[in-house]
Design a protein around this motif. Structure first.
Motif, PDB file in Angstrom:
ATOM      1  N   GLY A 412       0.800  -1.216   0.000  1.00 27.36           N
ATOM      2  CA  GLY A 412       0.000   0.000   0.000  1.00 27.36           C
ATOM      3  C   GLY A 412       0.830   1.263   0.000  1.00 27.36           C
ATOM      4  N   LEU A 413       2.154   1.121  -0.112  1.00 31.15           N
ATOM      5  CA  LEU A 413       3.073   2.259  -0.109  1.00 31.15           C
ATOM      6  C   LEU A 413       3.850   2.299  -1.426  1.00 31.15           C
ATOM      7  CD1 LEU A 413       4.638   1.931   3.480  1.00 31.15           C
ATOM      8  CD2 LEU A 413       2.605   3.238   2.802  1.00 31.15           C
ATOM      9  N   THR A 414       4.402   3.458  -1.739  1.00 29.23           N
ATOM     10  CA  THR A 414       5.304   3.586  -2.884  1.00 29.23           C
ATOM     11  C   THR A 414       6.725   3.342  -2.384  1.00 29.23           C
ATOM     12  OG1 THR A 414       3.840   5.187  -3.932  1.00 29.23           O
ATOM     13  CG2 THR A 414       6.110   5.088  -4.724  1.00 29.23           C
ATOM     14  N   LEU A 415       7.242   2.167  -2.651  1.00 29.88           N
ATOM     15  CA  LEU A 415       8.557   1.770  -2.152  1.00 29.88           C
ATOM     16  C   LEU A 415       9.519   1.579  -3.311  1.00 29.88           C
ATOM     17  CD1 LEU A 415       7.397  -0.803   0.576  1.00 29.88           C
ATOM     18  CD2 LEU A 415       7.969   1.620   0.873  1.00 29.88           C
ATOM     19  N   GLU A 416      10.834   1.550  -2.982  1.00 26.28           N
ATOM     20  CA  GLU A 416      11.862   1.471  -4.005  1.00 26.28           C
ATOM     21  C   GLU A 416      12.455   0.081  -4.179  1.00 26.28           C
ATOM     22  OE1 GLU A 416      14.836   4.436  -3.430  1.00 26.28           O
ATOM     23  OE2 GLU A 416      13.376   6.073  -3.170  1.00 26.28           O
ATOM     24  N   ALA A 417      12.248  -0.788  -3.225  1.00 28.74           N
ATOM     25  CA  ALA A 417      12.848  -2.121  -3.277  1.00 28.74           C
ATOM     26  C   ALA A 417      12.445  -2.853  -4.545  1.00 28.74           C
ATOM     27  CB  ALA A 417      12.440  -2.935  -2.057  1.00 28.74           C
ATOM     28  N   GLN A 418      13.398  -3.551  -5.148  1.00 31.41           N
ATOM     29  CA  GLN A 418      13.146  -4.314  -6.363  1.00 31.41           C
ATOM     30  C   GLN A 418      12.888  -5.794  -6.082  1.00 31.41           C
ATOM     31  OE1 GLN A 418      12.906  -2.664  -9.426  1.00 31.41           O
ATOM     32  NE2 GLN A 418      12.982  -0.959  -7.936  1.00 31.41           N
ATOM     33  N   LEU A 419      13.120  -6.202  -4.851  1.00 31.85           N
ATOM     34  CA  LEU A 419      12.921  -7.598  -4.460  1.00 31.85           C
ATOM     35  C   LEU A 419      12.354  -7.642  -3.042  1.00 31.85           C
ATOM     36  CD1 LEU A 419      13.363 -10.735  -4.721  1.00 31.85           C
ATOM     37  CD2 LEU A 419      15.637 -10.341  -3.731  1.00 31.85           C
ATOM     38  N   ALA A 572       7.000   8.102   3.517  1.00 36.34           N
ATOM     39  CA  ALA A 572       5.633   7.900   3.995  1.00 36.34           C
ATOM     40  C   ALA A 572       5.422   8.456   5.397  1.00 36.34           C
ATOM     41  CB  ALA A 572       5.293   6.406   3.983  1.00 36.34           C
ATOM     42  N   ILE A 573       6.536   8.629   6.149  1.00 36.40           N
ATOM     43  CA  ILE A 573       6.441   9.197   7.499  1.00 36.40           C
ATOM     44  C   ILE A 573       6.860  10.669   7.476  1.00 36.40           C
ATOM     45  CG2 ILE A 573       6.996   8.731   9.945  1.00 36.40           C
ATOM     46  CD1 ILE A 573       8.088   6.062   9.160  1.00 36.40           C
ATOM     47  N   LYS A 574       6.941  11.266   6.298  1.00 36.67           N
ATOM     48  CA  LYS A 574       7.565  12.584   6.141  1.00 36.67           C
ATOM     49  C   LYS A 574       6.927  13.668   6.996  1.00 36.67           C
ATOM     50  CE  LYS A 574       4.761  13.576   2.038  1.00 36.67           C
ATOM     51  NZ  LYS A 574       4.804  13.878   0.584  1.00 36.67           N
ATOM     52  N   SER A 575       5.639  13.566   7.330  1.00 43.09           N
ATOM     53  CA  SER A 575       5.021  14.615   8.127  1.00 43.09           C
ATOM     54  C   SER A 575       5.446  14.559   9.586  1.00 43.09           C
ATOM     55  CB  SER A 575       3.494  14.517   8.040  1.00 43.09           C
ATOM     56  OG  SER A 575       3.044  13.310   8.623  1.00 43.09           O
TER      57      SER A 575
END
Length: 690
Positions: A412-419, A572-575
């Motif tokens: 449910g998040l925009t993540l960078e991991a490829q695996l 995602a925790i930026k705030s």
């Protein structure tokens, strides 16, 4: 060295021929097809295995055995197959046996049937519909090893041994030597020697298998088998069985039945049996006290309660799970490896059992079976995840490899991991609520007291528990210590090598994208989905720090650790501004860890006498010492679960309950020894540290 055949376990290749399941590898049907299954298959099992082992009569006679040392009847089987024999035995057991007795059914299988295939097979089994549903609901992931499945509220226990029959049966014996295989353990009462015929599967029907079957038997043990092959009959006779020809079922001319008449002569030990207690396992009652009401204590209480023990827990707090087990959210954490040594094998067995054990609580809305996602945090961990994915490529229901798009969709998040690796059957639970629910459902008494010392009264065979003022709090014949890192505080247990390791969890309450998290993410740290507006992440590892006070630097470290797992988590925790972290809530307490990362579960040795017995190991670590171990009478331990209490707990609790009751344990012997409390003394003797 015996060949390791765990890698030989593969799912059966099922074909359907005239609506009957057929195994192409062994070129044979799973059951006869002359008549409809309900008229033929069930009757064949009833005639051959139930009647020839006289199970109805034997089980009805259990009502008169009120003073029996064991209240469990054990059936051993070769060839689980479709589960027909198991369900037939369960059905008769529930109709005839006393309610306070339990059935343990131990079955081997090297070609287990997949869940989808066995569901299809069972569709027509209306006669066993309820039992079949319970079995299929708990049907394990088909990885090699021992799988524990319980039916009928724990009164029936299936140990499904996935592997080559002889190797697996030997692995659960008390000793590899025949005369000690069932020493101080419950023997098998009846054998169902089944499976594909000796002509189709000759590798199973060996003299070695018959000798192992005999080693797990006693003078009351019976057997039945569909085959009357001369090699089978000769092998059983040579192993110590009387083998009698009987009329076969249907169009089969002859079968065999019989009973064990042999005896095993004592031999010199071929290895040091330090794990066997030199004291007889003769408990006069089933009264147990457990010190500690955390995950370990509560799960042990539940396991013993199912076996008919009267259990009380003594806890310093007024409620359960207030120490290391007291976090808001705890994860059933997967720790696998491509290796086959003790640690990953224990972790695999524990994780698969835990996923089934907690299903009932997830179904009730306690926590969430949201899955657990592993993400790499380094090149090394990336390689490790790749190797795990390759090893378990045939077990997608256990773990599934993910690409970036799948990672984003599932999390449910925009993540960078490829695996990533996803474990769909895992999730998180609230430990305090879990422990409280277990105590309520099992009707376990909780006593509030801080125990300072324990003493054994030899006159009445009781353990006496005293508080700091030397007041007697309680007493019982059997005592279990489940006090985490404080387990070594008693004079009887101060030899233990345990570590007190502080961990601080951070509670995130920010209104940001992190709230969209749908699964647990584990990497360098972990973070769970939102529950009641709070997300748990962490946890710190503070060696040598003994304060429970929350520290801002640990909150910072927990957030930073998540960022290193994947920068997308940080975004995602930026705030949550850094300046505001000091306002975050959380919780700090202590784990109990061991240097080998394995739990501590089993009987407590008498350290002074034990060291004296095995001192020859100082000079030669390979010495075979011809004596059994010296142990404290009826004193046991369950601790050292580290940060994986939820994962280890169901398995280690069942192992300990089996140890206390003298039953065959739900794990291979080498893994049980790897977790044994006495391993520290043996290890230190060999290393000349004591």
């Amino acid at each position: 060295m015996t060949k390791d055949l765990r890698s030989e376990v593969k799912t059966a290749a099922i074909e359907w021929r005239d609506n009957i399941p057929f195994c192409s590898e062994f070129d044979d049907f799973y059951y006869r097809s002359e008549q409809p299954f309900t008229e033929y298959g069930v009757k064949e099992t009833e005639y051959l295995f139930l009647q020839q082992n006289q199970l109805r009569e034997r089980w009805e006679n259990l009502f008169a055995q009120q003073d029996s040392s064991y209240s469990v009847f054990v059936i051993g089987e070769t060839g689980f197959g479709t589960g027909l024999n198991f369900l037939s035995a369960c059905d008769l057991w529930l109709k005839t046996a006393p309610k306070h007795w339990r059935l343990q059914f131990i079955s081997t299988e090297i070609r287990p049937i997949s869940l989808s295939d066995i569901q299809e097979i069972h569709q027509g089994w209306s006669v066993f519909s309820e039992l079949s549903k319970q079995l299929l609901d708990q049907y394990p992931i088909l990885t090699p090893g021992v799988h524990l499945v319980e039916l009928a509220e724990g009164s029936i226990q299936l140990l499904l041994l996935l592997g080559e029959a002889n190797q697996m049966l030997k692995s659960i014996a008390q000793s590899p030597q025949s005369f000690l295989a069932s020493y101080q353990k419950k023997s098998v009462d009846a054998w169902f020697l089944d499976g594909f015929s000796p002509t189709k599967n000759p590798d199973m029907w060996t003299d070695e298998l018959f000798e192992t079957v005999a080693s797990l038997s006693c003078e009351e043990t019976t057997f039945a088998t569909f085959t009357c092959a001369s090699a089978v009959r000769k092998g059983l006779v040579n192993a110590g069985f009387e083998a009698i020809k009987i009329k076969g079922f249907g169009n089969k001319r002859e079968s065999l039945k019989g009973n064990f008449t042999g005896q095993f002569k004592a031999e010199n030990l071929t290895s040091t049996h330090w794990h066997i207690n030199q004291l007889p396992n003769q408990k006069s009652n089933k009264d147990v006290i457990i010190i500690g009401a955390g995950i370990a204590g509560c799960l042990t209480a539940a396991a013993l309660n199912k076996k008919g023990y009267k259990v009380r827990i003594v806890e310093r707090h007024n409620s359960a799970a207030n120490e290391g087990s007291g976090n808001l959210q705890a994860v059933v954490y997967p720790k696998l490896s491509r290796q086959n040594d003790a640690l990953p094998r224990v972790n695999l067995t524990a994780m698969t059992l835990a996923s089934r054990y907690y299903q009932q609580f997830w179904d009730q809305g306690l926590g969430s079976q949201c899955g657990v996602m592993l993400l790499p945090d380094s090149d090394k961990s990336t390689l490790n995840l790749q190797q795990i994915a390759e090893r378990y490529t045939d077990h997608k229901e256990l773990v599934t490899p993910l690409d970036n798009q799948q990672i984003c969709d599932i999390s449910g998040l925009t993540l960078e991991a490829q695996l990533g690796l996803f474990f769909p059957r895992l999730g998180w639970l609230p430990p305090q609520q879990l422990c409280q629910k277990i105590l309520e459902e099992e009707n376990i008494t909780l006593l509030s007291a801080d125990i300072d010392q324990i003493e054994r009264c030899s006159k009445n065979n009781q353990w006496i528990l005293k508080d700091q003022q030397a007041n007697i709090v309680a007493s019982a014949e059997i005592l279990v210590i489940a006090t985490a890192y404080e387990c070594a505080n008693f004079s009887q247990t101060n030899f233990l090598s345990v570590n007190q390791l502080r961990g601080q969890v951070t509670y995130i309450t920010t209104d940001s994208a992190i709230n969209d998290l749908k699964t647990v993410i584990c990497g360098k740290g972990y973070i769970a989905p939102t529950s009641n507006g709070v997300q748990s992440c962490g946890a710190s590892y503070n060696k040598g720090l003994l304060s429970k006070a929350l520290r801002v630097e640990d909150h910072l470290a927990n957030i930073d650790t998540l960022s290193k797992t994947d920068p997308g988590i940080a975004k995602a925790i930026k705030s949550e501004k850094t300046d505001d972290l000091k306002h975050l809530d959380g919780r700090a307490n202590f784990r109990c860890t061991t240097n080998d990362y394995l739990p501590i579960v089993g009987a407590v040795p008498n350290a002074e006498q034990f060291i004296q017995q095995y001192q020859a190991l100082r000079q030669d670590a390979t010495s075979t010492i011809d004596s059994f171990g010296s142990y404290q009478p009826d004193l046991y331990m369950h601790c050292g679960l580290g940060s994986r209490g939820l994962s280890y707990g169901p398995l280690t609790a069942e192992i300990l309950a089996a140890e206390i009751s003298g039953e065959i344990p739900p794990i291979e012997r080498d893994l049980s020894l790897a977790m044994h409390p006495a391993r520290f003394l043996i290890r230190d003797l060999k290393r000349r540290k004591i």
